[in-house]
Each structure stands twice: as C-alpha cells, then as structure tokens.
Design an enzyme around this catalytic site. Sequence first.
Site, PDB file in Angstrom:
ATOM      1  N   LEU A  70      31.346  34.068  35.299  1.00 10.83           N
ATOM      2  CA  LEU A  70      33.244  34.545  35.862  1.00 10.83           C
ATOM      3  C   LEU A  70      32.807  34.595  37.318  1.00 10.83           C
ATOM      4  CD1 LEU A  70      36.149  35.670  35.729  1.00 10.83           C
ATOM      5  CD2 LEU A  70      35.127  37.388  34.357  1.00 10.83           C
ATOM      6  N   HIS A  71      33.257  34.795  38.018  1.00 16.44           N
ATOM      7  CA  HIS A  71      32.691  34.939  39.235  1.00 16.44           C
ATOM      8  C   HIS A  71      34.401  36.142  40.459  1.00 16.44           C
ATOM      9  CE1 HIS A  71      32.462  35.445  43.684  1.00 16.44           C
ATOM     10  NE2 HIS A  71      30.739  35.691  43.847  1.00 16.44           N
ATOM     11  N   ILE A  72      34.711  37.216  40.449  1.00 11.03           N
ATOM     12  CA  ILE A  72      35.975  37.535  40.795  1.00 11.03           C
ATOM     13  C   ILE A  72      35.961  38.203  42.428  1.00 11.03           C
ATOM     14  CG2 ILE A  72      36.906  39.694  40.383  1.00 11.03           C
ATOM     15  CD1 ILE A  72      36.230  39.609  38.563  1.00 11.03           C
ATOM     16  N   GLY A  73      36.220  37.282  42.983  1.00  8.03           N
ATOM     17  CA  GLY A  73      37.388  37.697  44.116  1.00  8.03           C
ATOM     18  C   GLY A  73      35.806  36.387  45.657  1.00  8.03           C
ATOM     19  N   MET A 118      37.100  33.153  40.031  1.00 16.63           N
ATOM     20  CA  MET A 118      36.401  31.465  39.127  1.00 16.63           C
ATOM     21  C   MET A 118      36.039  31.835  38.090  1.00 16.63           C
ATOM     22  SD  MET A 118      36.660  31.682  42.713  1.00 16.63           S
ATOM     23  CE  MET A 118      35.326  32.499  43.175  1.00 16.63           C
TER      24      MET A 118
END
Length: 145
Positions: A70-73, A118
């Site tokens: 889980l990738h934020i930004g 993502m």
Amino acid sequence: MDVYSVVQGLAKNLDDVCDPVFSKRMLGDGIAVEPSNSKIFSPVDGKIVMFFETKHALGIRAKDGAELLLHIGIDTVELNGKPFKEKAKIGDSVSRGDLLMEVDFSMIKKLGYDTTVMLIATNRRVQLIKDTGQISINDPVFTLL
C-alpha cells in the site's frame, strides 16, 4: 481471494499513474485510487509486515501468503511522515476494513505532491474487478490468482 479498496475515491488503472515504478508494474499489478477520504483501511485479513519509517507505504501479508503493498502518494517519502498518522504497526494482525492510518491529503496537495494511493499485489498475479470509477472500501478491486 478478493482484495478490497483501501480508500474511498476514484479508481484508475495503474497505466494512468505518473510514476513508472507503478505504471510499468515493476513491483506488481493492482490499482490506483484518487482519494476522497482521509482514512486508509486494510484490504484483507492479514498481518502488517512492513511499515516505512516515513509512513508513506506499508506491507500486508494476507492469511494465504499474498503480499500487498500500500503506497500513499507519489514521492511522498520526501515528506518524512508529516501528513501520515498511523493506526497500526508492524506485527499487528488486521481484518479487512480495519483503520490503518489517517492521511492529511490536503497537506500533500498543498506541498505539490500527487495523492494517488496504489494497492499492489507483489507476489501474485491479479484479475481486476474494478479499476475505474467511484469506489468505496467495501468494493472488491481485484482477485488474487
């Protein structure tokens, strides 16, 4: 096994993400979401196995061994964790729908960063269920193969 959205917002295909690591699927396949809510939830039942010190990314191992990133930004690693408030930590067991973190997306935008979230399956192939349109955390987004 179905994997659910981690955030409410507008789903988009990874092809449309402006970072080649994701758009070229270098880490695996999945989806992207333009968030409309500050809360990030667990997409599956599993365990938090990785949490970047800068809080912009975390890894979950599902009960069946699937690994999800889980990738934020985009490039938010440069923010050193400021807009992220974690609600889980490495080693925590989580259930689908558990709150993992809250994110100040307005701060991220104000500082000029892309807020796209993502969700990537790093060790499995996926069959997309939904990768465009409005999405909520109760919506399955892909099935792990």
